[in-house]
Design a protein around this motif. Sequence first.
Motif, PDB file in Angstrom:
ATOM      1  N   PRO A   1      21.810  77.915 100.621  1.00  0.00           N
ATOM      2  CA  PRO A   1      21.275  79.196 100.449  1.00  0.00           C
ATOM      3  C   PRO A   1      21.483  79.925 101.631  1.00  0.00           C
ATOM      4  O   PRO A   1      21.301  79.685 102.609  1.00  0.00           O
ATOM      5  CB  PRO A   1      19.850  78.806 100.138  1.00  0.00           C
ATOM      6  N   GLN A   2      21.866  81.252 101.333  1.00  0.00           N
ATOM      7  CA  GLN A   2      22.355  82.142 102.426  1.00  0.00           C
ATOM      8  C   GLN A   2      20.909  83.135 102.763  1.00  0.00           C
ATOM      9  O   GLN A   2      20.048  83.368 101.644  1.00  0.00           O
ATOM     10  CB  GLN A   2      23.359  83.094 102.065  1.00  0.00           C
ATOM     11  N   GLY A   3      20.715  83.690 103.758  1.00  0.00           N
ATOM     12  CA  GLY A   3      19.701  84.549 104.016  1.00  0.00           C
ATOM     13  C   GLY A   3      18.359  83.990 104.254  1.00  0.00           C
ATOM     14  O   GLY A   3      17.398  84.762 104.256  1.00  0.00           O
TER      15      GLY A   3
ATOM     16  N   LEU B   1       4.664  66.781 102.560  1.00  0.00           N
ATOM     17  CA  LEU B   1       3.845  67.395 103.766  1.00  0.00           C
ATOM     18  C   LEU B   1       3.238  68.734 103.535  1.00  0.00           C
ATOM     19  O   LEU B   1       2.551  69.410 104.560  1.00  0.00           O
ATOM     20  CB  LEU B   1       4.831  67.331 104.943  1.00  0.00           C
ATOM     21  N   GLY B   2       3.420  69.291 102.263  1.00  0.00           N
ATOM     22  CA  GLY B   2       2.898  70.629 102.031  1.00  0.00           C
ATOM     23  C   GLY B   2       3.872  71.621 102.188  1.00  0.00           C
ATOM     24  O   GLY B   2       3.456  73.052 102.157  1.00  0.00           O
ATOM     25  N   TRP B   3       4.995  71.587 102.441  1.00  0.00           N
ATOM     26  CA  TRP B   3       6.042  72.455 102.572  1.00  0.00           C
ATOM     27  C   TRP B   3       6.305  73.235 101.204  1.00  0.00           C
ATOM     28  O   TRP B   3       6.726  72.452 100.101  1.00  0.00           O
ATOM     29  CB  TRP B   3       7.535  72.188 103.391  1.00  0.00           C
ATOM     30  N   GLN B   4       6.605  74.461 101.040  1.00  0.00           N
ATOM     31  CA  GLN B   4       6.559  74.922  99.791  1.00  0.00           C
ATOM     32  C   GLN B   4       8.151  75.692  99.853  1.00  0.00           C
ATOM     33  O   GLN B   4       8.445  76.579 100.757  1.00  0.00           O
ATOM     34  CB  GLN B   4       5.813  76.292  99.446  1.00  0.00           C
ATOM     35  N   GLY B   5       8.749  75.603  98.746  1.00  0.00           N
ATOM     36  CA  GLY B   5      10.048  76.186  98.407  1.00  0.00           C
ATOM     37  C   GLY B   5      11.126  75.981  99.606  1.00  0.00           C
ATOM     38  O   GLY B   5      12.040  76.676  99.573  1.00  0.00           O
ATOM     39  N   VAL B   6      11.173  74.578 100.249  1.00  0.00           N
ATOM     40  CA  VAL B   6      12.043  74.452 100.984  1.00  0.00           C
ATOM     41  C   VAL B   6      13.194  74.219 100.521  1.00  0.00           C
ATOM     42  O   VAL B   6      13.266  73.332  99.335  1.00  0.00           O
ATOM     43  CB  VAL B   6      11.529  73.313 102.090  1.00  0.00           C
ATOM     44  N   GLN B   7      14.528  74.311 101.056  1.00  0.00           N
ATOM     45  CA  GLN B   7      15.798  73.858 100.259  1.00  0.00           C
ATOM     46  C   GLN B   7      16.848  73.149 101.193  1.00  0.00           C
ATOM     47  O   GLN B   7      16.349  73.145 102.535  1.00  0.00           O
ATOM     48  CB  GLN B   7      16.525  75.279  99.908  1.00  0.00           C
ATOM     49  N   GLY B   8      17.692  72.535 100.822  1.00  0.00           N
ATOM     50  CA  GLY B   8      18.621  71.866 101.500  1.00  0.00           C
ATOM     51  C   GLY B   8      20.059  72.334 102.015  1.00  0.00           C
ATOM     52  O   GLY B   8      20.387  73.266 101.091  1.00  0.00           O
ATOM     53  N   ILE B   9      20.547  72.244 103.066  1.00  0.00           N
ATOM     54  CA  ILE B   9      21.683  72.888 103.543  1.00  0.00           C
ATOM     55  C   ILE B   9      22.576  71.445 103.921  1.00  0.00           C
ATOM     56  O   ILE B   9      22.191  70.911 105.120  1.00  0.00           O
ATOM     57  CB  ILE B   9      21.605  73.726 104.969  1.00  0.00           C
ATOM     58  N   PRO B  10      23.257  70.815 103.183  1.00  0.00           N
ATOM     59  CA  PRO B  10      23.906  69.742 103.320  1.00  0.00           C
ATOM     60  C   PRO B  10      25.087  69.718 104.119  1.00  0.00           C
ATOM     61  O   PRO B  10      26.008  70.777 104.488  1.00  0.00           O
ATOM     62  CB  PRO B  10      24.522  69.304 101.674  1.00  0.00           C
ATOM     63  N   VAL B  11      25.064  68.609 104.742  1.00  0.00           N
ATOM     64  CA  VAL B  11      26.297  68.451 105.812  1.00  0.00           C
ATOM     65  C   VAL B  11      27.137  67.078 105.333  1.00  0.00           C
ATOM     66  O   VAL B  11      26.415  66.129 104.951  1.00  0.00           O
ATOM     67  CB  VAL B  11      25.807  68.068 107.117  1.00  0.00           C
ATOM     68  N   ALA B  12      28.464  67.379 105.351  1.00  0.00           N
ATOM     69  CA  ALA B  12      29.351  66.394 104.965  1.00  0.00           C
ATOM     70  C   ALA B  12      29.380  65.142 105.748  1.00  0.00           C
ATOM     71  O   ALA B  12      29.068  65.234 106.951  1.00  0.00           O
ATOM     72  CB  ALA B  12      30.674  66.777 104.996  1.00  0.00           C
ATOM     73  N   THR B  13      29.287  63.845 105.223  1.00  0.00           N
ATOM     74  CA  THR B  13      29.463  62.555 105.919  1.00  0.00           C
ATOM     75  C   THR B  13      30.952  61.983 105.994  1.00  0.00           C
ATOM     76  O   THR B  13      31.575  61.989 104.865  1.00  0.00           O
ATOM     77  CB  THR B  13      28.782  61.801 105.203  1.00  0.00           C
TER      78      THR B  13
ATOM     79  N   ASN C   1       4.927  81.819 105.369  1.00  0.00           N
ATOM     80  CA  ASN C   1       5.527  82.079 104.125  1.00  0.00           C
ATOM     81  C   ASN C   1       6.970  82.638 104.197  1.00  0.00           C
ATOM     82  O   ASN C   1       7.533  83.105 103.462  1.00  0.00           O
ATOM     83  CB  ASN C   1       5.023  83.611 103.389  1.00  0.00           C
ATOM     84  N   ALA C   2       7.579  81.869 105.247  1.00  0.00           N
ATOM     85  CA  ALA C   2       8.980  81.920 105.570  1.00  0.00           C
ATOM     86  C   ALA C   2       9.877  81.181 104.740  1.00  0.00           C
ATOM     87  O   ALA C   2       9.167  79.942 104.278  1.00  0.00           O
ATOM     88  CB  ALA C   2       9.346  81.712 107.141  1.00  0.00           C
ATOM     89  N   SER C   3      11.103  81.515 104.267  1.00  0.00           N
ATOM     90  CA  SER C   3      11.812  80.701 103.540  1.00  0.00           C
ATOM     91  C   SER C   3      12.669  80.002 104.604  1.00  0.00           C
ATOM     92  O   SER C   3      12.905  80.196 105.540  1.00  0.00           O
ATOM     93  CB  SER C   3      13.278  81.784 102.774  1.00  0.00           C
ATOM     94  N   VAL C   4      12.675  78.545 104.242  1.00  0.00           N
ATOM     95  CA  VAL C   4      13.119  77.466 105.054  1.00  0.00           C
ATOM     96  C   VAL C   4      14.327  76.566 104.377  1.00  0.00           C
ATOM     97  O   VAL C   4      14.180  76.288 103.336  1.00  0.00           O
ATOM     98  CB  VAL C   4      11.965  76.736 105.599  1.00  0.00           C
ATOM     99  N   GLY C   5      15.375  76.126 105.274  1.00  0.00           N
ATOM    100  CA  GLY C   5      16.272  75.382 104.991  1.00  0.00           C
ATOM    101  C   GLY C   5      16.195  74.202 105.844  1.00  0.00           C
ATOM    102  O   GLY C   5      16.102  74.562 107.161  1.00  0.00           O
ATOM    103  N   LEU C   6      16.625  72.977 105.370  1.00  0.00           N
ATOM    104  CA  LEU C   6      16.827  71.793 106.167  1.00  0.00           C
ATOM    105  C   LEU C   6      18.211  71.482 106.499  1.00  0.00           C
ATOM    106  O   LEU C   6      18.952  71.359 105.356  1.00  0.00           O
ATOM    107  CB  LEU C   6      16.071  70.536 105.528  1.00  0.00           C
ATOM    108  N   VAL C   7      18.977  71.241 107.426  1.00  0.00           N
ATOM    109  CA  VAL C   7      20.207  70.912 107.720  1.00  0.00           C
ATOM    110  C   VAL C   7      20.179  69.435 108.219  1.00  0.00           C
ATOM    111  O   VAL C   7      19.811  69.080 109.131  1.00  0.00           O
ATOM    112  CB  VAL C   7      20.619  71.791 108.854  1.00  0.00           C
ATOM    113  N   THR C   8      20.870  68.875 107.124  1.00  0.00           N
ATOM    114  CA  THR C   8      20.981  67.414 107.565  1.00  0.00           C
ATOM    115  C   THR C   8      22.208  66.932 106.599  1.00  0.00           C
ATOM    116  O   THR C   8      22.533  67.547 105.942  1.00  0.00           O
ATOM    117  CB  THR C   8      19.567  66.621 106.913  1.00  0.00           C
ATOM    118  N   ASN C   9      22.471  65.584 106.856  1.00  0.00           N
ATOM    119  CA  ASN C   9      23.496  65.078 106.256  1.00  0.00           C
ATOM    120  C   ASN C   9      23.246  64.984 104.593  1.00  0.00           C
ATOM    121  O   ASN C   9      22.072  64.899 104.030  1.00  0.00           O
ATOM    122  CB  ASN C   9      24.074  63.787 106.575  1.00  0.00           C
TER     123      ASN C   9
END
Length: 256
Positions: free
Chosen positions: A99-101, A217-229, A195-203
């Motif tokens: 997701p962008q932005g 752990l209570g994070w709300q609306g967190v999204q994934g940013i996938p990294v190729a393996t 209230n910040a929008s958050v993405g997780l960068v991981t494989n």
Amino acid sequence: MKRAGKVFNFIVLLIGLAMIGYYFALGVAVRFGQSLQYLWLLGGLLCVARFLYWRHAARSGRYPNRAIVRILRVLFCLALAFFLAVEGVIVAAGLCDAPQGLDYIVVLGARVNGSTPSGALRNRIQVAAEYLAANPETIAVLSGGQGADEDLSEARCMYDHLVAAGVNPAQLILEDRSTDTSENLRFSRVLIPENASVGLVTNNFHIFRALALARGLGWQGVQGIPVATTAFSIPHYYMREFVGVVYDGLRDNLAL
């Protein structure tokens, strides 16, 4: 032993030899002692042992009890179905688009070889650099402590490489205490507004568990940013991630 049984037994042998070969190939190409790497050797040896046992049984005519064999086959099929179902969920989660932005991204650490990022960490750094270049308002939390055999923290390693790649240091926050994914998420969360929008960068193989742990752990609306393996490491990482998902699931750490 019937012909079909002989063919199946030979296939089991080939699978076992392939697993043993993959164990040593991982050690040579990457390093020996990777987390759960020994399972490839153990599984290969079990397959070879199974081949030798059934070949001996065919020659001697002393087969195990049929009822026990049927029970073992049913248990194996159930275990295989469970494994494939979990792997399907893991694979599907890693197919998401970045997701962008976003207000913040959290770049999860991976092994540092001395002061050089491992392949997994190098790929995460590259994806993070590309994301920050495309989203100059986004802040990145670089999360990862320093292991006993690492010359610097994973967070510092990421910081140095991102700055060298042209990322504005003002976009970077270091979290250098964590030692696993749960700590990555717990320690990073306190650095991010509620209230910040958050993405997780991981494989890509790690997206499902990382997001499920974050929600737990209570994070709300967190999204994934996938990294190729890398293709060579895919079998090992996806096998290892299956174990991680089951382990965290049994400990009730995952929010699905």
